[in-house]
Design an enzyme around this catalytic site. Structure first.
Site, short mmCIF file in Angstrom:
data_model
loop_
_atom_site.label_atom_id
_atom_site.label_comp_id
_atom_site.label_asym_id
_atom_site.label_seq_id
_atom_site.Cartn_x
_atom_site.Cartn_y
_atom_site.Cartn_z
N GLY A 239 91.43 41.12 26.32
CA GLY A 239 92.44 41.61 27.25
C GLY A 239 91.96 42.15 28.58
N CYS A 349 107.70 16.40 38.52
CA CYS A 349 109.13 16.40 38.83
C CYS A 349 109.80 17.64 38.25
CB CYS A 349 109.75 15.12 38.32
SG CYS A 349 108.92 13.70 39.02
N1 LLP Z 1 92.19 38.04 20.93
C1 LLP Z 1 93.45 37.66 20.62
C2 LLP Z 1 93.95 37.90 19.26
C3 LLP Z 1 94.26 37.07 21.60
O1 LLP Z 1 95.51 36.71 21.30
C4 LLP Z 1 93.74 36.84 22.91
C5 LLP Z 1 94.58 36.22 23.95
C6 LLP Z 1 92.41 37.22 23.17
C7 LLP Z 1 91.68 37.83 22.15
C8 LLP Z 1 91.76 37.02 24.51
O2 LLP Z 1 92.42 37.72 25.51
P1 LLP Z 1 91.79 37.80 26.99
O3 LLP Z 1 90.50 38.58 26.88
O4 LLP Z 1 91.54 36.42 27.44
O5 LLP Z 1 92.83 38.49 27.79
N2 LLP Z 1 97.72 32.21 28.72
C9 LLP Z 1 97.77 33.56 29.24
C10 LLP Z 1 96.94 34.52 28.42
C11 LLP Z 1 97.29 34.52 26.96
C12 LLP Z 1 96.40 35.39 26.12
C13 LLP Z 1 96.63 35.14 24.67
N3 LLP Z 1 95.79 35.89 23.79
C14 LLP Z 1 97.37 33.55 30.70
O6 LLP Z 1 97.08 32.48 31.25
O7 LLP Z 1 97.36 34.59 31.37
#
Ligand code: LLP
Length: 424
Positions: A239, A349
């Site tokens: 996150g 589109c």
């Molecule tokens: N762990 C779990 C259980 C998760 O669901 C996620 C991301 C992460 C780790 C990694 O999170 P990060 O460090 O990348 O924030 N598609 C969206 C982001 C979706 C994140 C989903 N879960 C975007 O493009 O902003």
């Protein structure tokens, strides 16, 4: 910090000019920098004090084989959410004992695969998954190491669609149920319950919600231990956000990650527990750009559209989350170029196929190359063939060399995936 910089008026990825990649591989194309990936991974380990094998890189952010192999070489683990991601991580050289498996909807087949493969940890998200996992493992004479993903009822994130820790979000077992379930798990034949996990959201740059959530997790760990239950692992999820808006020259240091690491140390001080992390975006976000070419301009009375050869099928973040990506021209504008507002749009589109509206840029014309910055995370991994477009290729740069780690799909491959129904 990243390695995309202008040299003599032309944008480079490390020591490779992006114009060369555009010429040799074509556009659109994702370009990743190995040096940036390596640096981000090291900075994350140093800031949190985590051992590399307890930093489970979130494969969903970018599952490119070259990216995964680069991280595997540094000793990284992998956070996966499907059998496909587990297989991909193993194919890249991340051994099962460095893999965790998260996700709200793991199927029986996926759990069986995970148990048979001998992965490090399953992050259980529901009571029914607990029962299913125990049955699967005990039928194979095994005990699967697992933690509970707890919903801490503290959400955070850069957009409502990427917040996961709220009680209204589907993720994790409820905070109130955690202790009862842990007690149950400790007495189940197929489960070796190790601890708890949380992931409260994505693109988090302000840490008060993290602090609140992690403090709650600490409370659960202490309660469980008081009840005489062993708790040896605490998985803090991913996150951590990255700066999407930064103007050239880019001068963002590792301060955000350092602040996150400091907060984690503070909240977990004296807990004597193995910490795990699941970062995705912060490792790979700024390590990638989407290189695209302007194909047309469309002048209207009130605006000018720049129509590029990439679309929302290649990079969906602006359409899906109103995400901001900086746009840099590959040829550095002269110092006296007068910035003008442009709407940068793709060929799909759909009216939502818009990358930026009213973006101030130096004058640009068909044929010019531009990049969408900070596209390494959730770019290619969310791409599709919508509008029957070829899946976007990916390139990994390493110093003065580069490799096409996923070639552009061919039309034969695109059409070849379908099968004719026998009655037609
Ligand atoms: N762990 C779990 C259980 C998760 O669901 C996620 C991301 C992460 C780790 C990694 O999170 P990060 O460090 O990348 O924030 N598609 C969206 C982001 C979706 C994140 C989903 N879960 C975007 O493009 O902003």
């Amino acid at each position: 910090m990243h390695h995309f910089d202008y040299r003599n008026g032309s944008l480079f990825a490390e020591d490779v000019p992006l114009s060369r990649i555009a010429q040799e591989v074509g556009t659109p194309v994702y370009v990743y920098s190995s040096a940036t990936l390596e640096r981000h991974f090291r900075v994350f380990c140093e800031a949190t004090g985590a051992k590399p094998n307890h930093v489970f890189y979130a494969v969903k952010a970018n599952g490119n084989l070259g990216v995964l192999m680069t991280l595997a070489k540094l000793g990284a683990g992998a956070d996966t959410v499907s059998e496909g991601e587990i297989r991909k991580a193993i194919a890249a050289g991340i051994p099962p004992e460095r893999i965790v498996f998260s996700g709200v909807g793991k199927t029986e087949a996926e759990l069986a695969y995970a148990v048979e493969t001998g992965i490090y940890q399953v992050n259980i998200e529901t009571e029914s998954e607990l029962d299913m996992l125990s049955a699967i493992a005990s039928a194979r004479g095994k005990r699967q190491a697992a933690v509970f993903r707890v919903n801490p009822e503290v959400g955070s994130g850069g957009h409502a669609k990427i917040t996961t820790g709220d009680s209204a979000n589907k993720f994790g077992v409820s905070f109130q149920e955690a202790e009862r379930l842990y007690h149950r798990a400790a007495n189940m034949p197929g489960i070796s319950i190790q601890g708890i996990a949380a992931h409260i959201g994505s693109q988090i740059t302000e840490f008060s919600a993290y602090r609140a959530a992690f403090t709650k997790l600490r409370g659960i760990v202490e309660n469980l231990r008081r009840m005489g239950l062993p708790v040896s692992r605490l998985d803090l999820g991913g996150g951590v956000g990255v700066p999407y808006e930064m103007s050239y020259p880019y001068r963002h240091g590792p301060d955000t990650v350092q602040a996150y690491g400091d907060m984690v140390r503070e909240v977990t001080a004296g807990l004597d527990i193995e910490l795990g992390f699941e970062p995705g975006r912060v490792i790979v976000g700024n390590a990638g750009v989407l290189l695209t070419r302007i194909v047309h301009t469309n002048h209207r009375a009130d605006r000018t559209f720049l129509i590029v050869d990439s679309g929302m099928n290649d990079l969906v973040r602006p359409a899906m989350y109103e995400a901001y990506h900086e746009i840099w021209p590959v040829t550095e504008p002269s110092a006296d170029a007068k910035p003008t507002p442009f709407d940068i749009v793709g060929p799909i589109c759909e009216s939502s196929d818009v990358f930026a509206t009213g973006r101030m840029m130096a004058p640009a014309k068909p044929g010019d190359l531009i990049v969408f910055k900070t596209a390494g995370a959730y770019g290619a991994s969310m791409s599709s063939t919508y509008n029957q477009r070829l899946l976007v290729p990916e390139v990994l740069v390493n110093g003065a060399e580069y490799a096409v780690t996923r070639p552009r799909q061919t039309y034969e491959e695109l059409l070849g995936t379908d099968r004719k129904p026998p009655w037609l």
